[in-house]
Design an enzyme around this catalytic site. Structure first.
Site, PDB file in Angstrom:
ATOM      1  N   GLU A  31      45.066   5.108   6.416  1.00 38.56           N
ATOM      2  CA  GLU A  31      44.005   5.888   6.908  1.00 38.56           C
ATOM      3  C   GLU A  31      44.670   7.102   8.060  1.00 38.56           C
ATOM      4  OE1 GLU A  31      41.011   8.502   7.684  1.00 38.56           O
ATOM      5  OE2 GLU A  31      40.798   6.720   6.333  1.00 38.56           O
ATOM      6  N   GLY A  36      37.116   3.833   9.845  1.00 38.98           N
ATOM      7  CA  GLY A  36      35.498   3.934   9.659  1.00 38.98           C
ATOM      8  C   GLY A  36      35.085   4.789   8.707  1.00 38.98           C
ATOM      9  N   CYS A  75      31.085   7.667   7.704  1.00 39.46           N
ATOM     10  CA  CYS A  75      30.094   7.036   8.205  1.00 39.46           C
ATOM     11  C   CYS A  75      30.191   6.824   9.690  1.00 39.46           C
ATOM     12  CB  CYS A  75      29.745   5.770   7.460  1.00 39.46           C
ATOM     13  SG  CYS A  75      28.525   4.854   7.785  1.00 39.46           S
ATOM     14  N   GLY A 124      19.830  23.842   2.417  1.00 37.49           N
ATOM     15  CA  GLY A 124      19.929  22.411   1.935  1.00 37.49           C
ATOM     16  C   GLY A 124      18.539  21.494   2.375  1.00 37.49           C
ATOM     17  N   GLY A 182      18.061  18.498   1.185  1.00 36.47           N
ATOM     18  CA  GLY A 182      18.300  16.888   0.897  1.00 36.47           C
ATOM     19  C   GLY A 182      18.289  16.279   2.045  1.00 36.47           C
ATOM     20  N   VAL A 183      19.086  14.867   2.168  1.00 33.88           N
ATOM     21  CA  VAL A 183      18.930  14.140   3.339  1.00 33.88           C
ATOM     22  C   VAL A 183      19.611  14.754   4.407  1.00 33.88           C
ATOM     23  CG1 VAL A 183      20.086  12.062   4.031  1.00 33.88           C
ATOM     24  CG2 VAL A 183      19.336  11.987   1.759  1.00 33.88           C
ATOM     25  N   ILE A 188      24.757  21.305   2.024  1.00 32.12           N
ATOM     26  CA  ILE A 188      24.313  21.400   0.438  1.00 32.12           C
ATOM     27  C   ILE A 188      25.070  20.186  -0.023  1.00 32.12           C
ATOM     28  CG2 ILE A 188      23.768  23.968   0.257  1.00 32.12           C
ATOM     29  CD1 ILE A 188      26.690  24.028  -0.796  1.00 32.12           C
ATOM     30  N   ARG A 233      28.138  17.038   0.075  1.00 35.34           N
ATOM     31  CA  ARG A 233      29.440  16.497   0.239  1.00 35.34           C
ATOM     32  C   ARG A 233      30.429  16.681  -1.052  1.00 35.34           C
ATOM     33  NH1 ARG A 233      30.146  14.698   5.224  1.00 35.34           N
ATOM     34  NH2 ARG A 233      32.197  13.844   4.929  1.00 35.34           N
ATOM     35  N   HIS A 255       0.775 -10.189  10.614  1.00 36.90           N
ATOM     36  CA  HIS A 255      -0.095  -9.280  10.952  1.00 36.90           C
ATOM     37  C   HIS A 255      -0.206  -9.327  12.498  1.00 36.90           C
ATOM     38  CE1 HIS A 255      -3.875  -7.031  11.315  1.00 36.90           C
ATOM     39  NE2 HIS A 255      -4.514  -7.947  12.155  1.00 36.90           N
TER      40      HIS A 255
END
Length: 462
Positions: free
Chosen positions: A38, A43, A46, A179, A181-182, A265, A267, A439
């Site tokens: 890496e 990590g 995220c 954008g 989206g999410v 928009i 990745r 409940h």
């Protein structure tokens, strides 16, 4: 180039994000000798630039909203503003704790962790800053970065990506988000909670356009109520600096101005210049192509995560990495049903789903073979207590299993676990209806929806 490693590893992993480290941990657990490479921080997106920091910002925004709205619950409180340095400290403390835990986990599994920039040098080796790391198998897991559009230059100041937005040293007075989206709606939600005047630009006809249309409409209604503006159905044309910010022009000539423009928009894969194509790995628009077992066309190379054209979700990366490790360790690997993956957009209100949309179900099974039912959260006691609105929508094959669960409302992301079991175990409405849900909980709404679909509604009208 000399191979400095004392052995040829069973598995060399290029990329320490969700897919890469999941493969490393599971592979080591199964007795494989694993090297994990890496160049930045273990990590990946995220932990450091995606899921975790954005949800921390959203929670800080939720706390701000609760302070503003405390009086409706009979609580006297005052909201004095956002301390952005304090927000970042809270966010960074969350990341730091998880990062240290992950580092300890990798060390405890005796994974050989190598810091440096890797380059695929052969079908069985990766070069890392002058060192050749050999393996019997190589897993590519180099992830993704925020995308932009041709001619739209991200400067990190007025025109920013999600990476910049996570470390912005101020709360912008106004923002245009390109954008819907999410990523776009999550930042729209957080910034609105912080006090920003937000406008979302989405070229398609709905926000969160990959979700069931009913969920999109519910979110749009909620955003209107919150004062989050949006423009749908017209694509971006250009952006230019103004004296105080940015001006955005759409294809129909309509213009918007704000202090900052967030480009959200999507990745794109990190694959350029890493030697993939030179080693014969099949690619498409930067993505590495794989089969259902995450195998590339090169027998010794697999790929997972945002690098491949599957759902760009951390938990998908985990699952794909585990699949590769288990396959290489000789276990029976089961291909992932991507429709069965839970999906959550953590805006306010949350949008959660698993399975297929009503439109997709009609396309597959025929319109006359599909039944859809909506259960309004107004009939759910805990949702009333929380003062959240929304719906649970079930999509069923007539006289058969539930093939889609679509939920909108605060905390609906916490209900998607049971929804995942319902879809993946091909449950019949009557089977779910006979289960007793506690409940008062919001989870009870999922049970009530299935009671209604099974023909025996309790707290809902026929």
């Amino acid at each position: 180039m000399a191979n400095d490693a004392s052995t040829v590893f069973d598995l060399v992993i290029l990329g320490g994000g969700s897919g890469g480290y999941a493969a490393a941990l599971r592979g080591a657990q199964l007795g494989l000798d694993v090297a994990l490479i890496e160049k930045n921080k273990l990590g990946g997106t995220c932990l450091h630039n995606g899921c975790i920091p954005t949800k921390a910002l959203l929670h800080a925004g939720e706390v701000a909203d609760q302070a503003r709205e405390a009086e409706q619950f009979g609580v006297k409180a005052s909201f004095e503003g956002i301390d952005i340095k304090g927000v970042h400290k809270y966010k960074d403390d969350v990341i730091s704790g998880l990062y240290k835990g992950l580092q300890g986990l990798v060390a405890s599994r005796k994974v050989t962790y190598i810091e440096g920039t890797g380059h695929l040098s052969s079908p069985t080796s990766v070069d890392v800053d002058g060192r050749r790391v050999e393996g019997r198998h190589v897993l590519l897991a180099t992830g993704s970065v925020p995308k932009s559009l041709p001619g739209l230059e991200i400067d990190g100041n007025r025109i920013i990506s999600s990476d910049h937005a996570l470390t912005l040293d101020r709360v912008p007075e106004s923002a245009i988000i390109l954008g819907g989206g999410v990523i776009g709606v999550e930042f729209a939600s957080a910034w609105k909670s912080f006090g920003t005047d937000v406008t979302v630009i989405e070229g398609l006809k709905h926000l969160v356009p990959v979700e069931d249309e009913n969920s999109s409409k519910l979110l749009e209604r909620a955003f209107r109520k919150r004062g989050i503006k949006f423009n749908l159905g017209t694509f971006f044309q250009s952006a230019e600096y103004t004296d105080n910010g940015v001006k955005v022009t759409l294809a129909d000539g309509k213009t918007f101005e704000a202090e900052v423009l967030l480009v959200a928009i999507g990745r794109g894969p990190v694959s350029a210049g890493l030697g993939y194509e030179e080693q014969g790995v099949a690619m498409d628009r930067g993505y590495v192509l794989v089969d259902e077992y995450m195998r590339t066309n090169v027998p010794t190379i697999s790929a997972v995560g945002d690098l491949v054209p599957t759902l760009q979700l951390a938990h998908v990366g985990f699952a794909e990495g585990i699949l590769v490790a288990e396959r290489l360790a000789g276990l029976k690997a089961v291909p992932i049903d991507y429709d069965g993956v839970p999906r959550v957009t953590y805006c306010h209100p949350e949008v959660a789903s698993v399975g297929i949309t009503e439109a997709k179900a009609k396309e597959i099974y025929g319109a006359d073979k599909v039944v859809a039912l909506k259960y309004n959260l107004a009939g759910n006691g805990k949702s009333k207590i929380l003062k959240t609105a929304g719906e649970i929508k079930l999509v069923q094959v007539k006289d058969g299993a539930v093939v889609g669960v679509h939920m909108v409302g605060d905390r609906m992301g916490e209900q998607v676990g049971e929804a995942q079991l319902i879809y993946n175990w091909e449950a019949l409405p009557a089977e779910v209806a006979q289960l007793i849900h506690a409940h008062p909980t919001q989870n009870e709404a999922l049970g009530e929806a299935h009671l209604a679909l099974a023909g025996k509604p309790l707290h809902s009208h026929d």
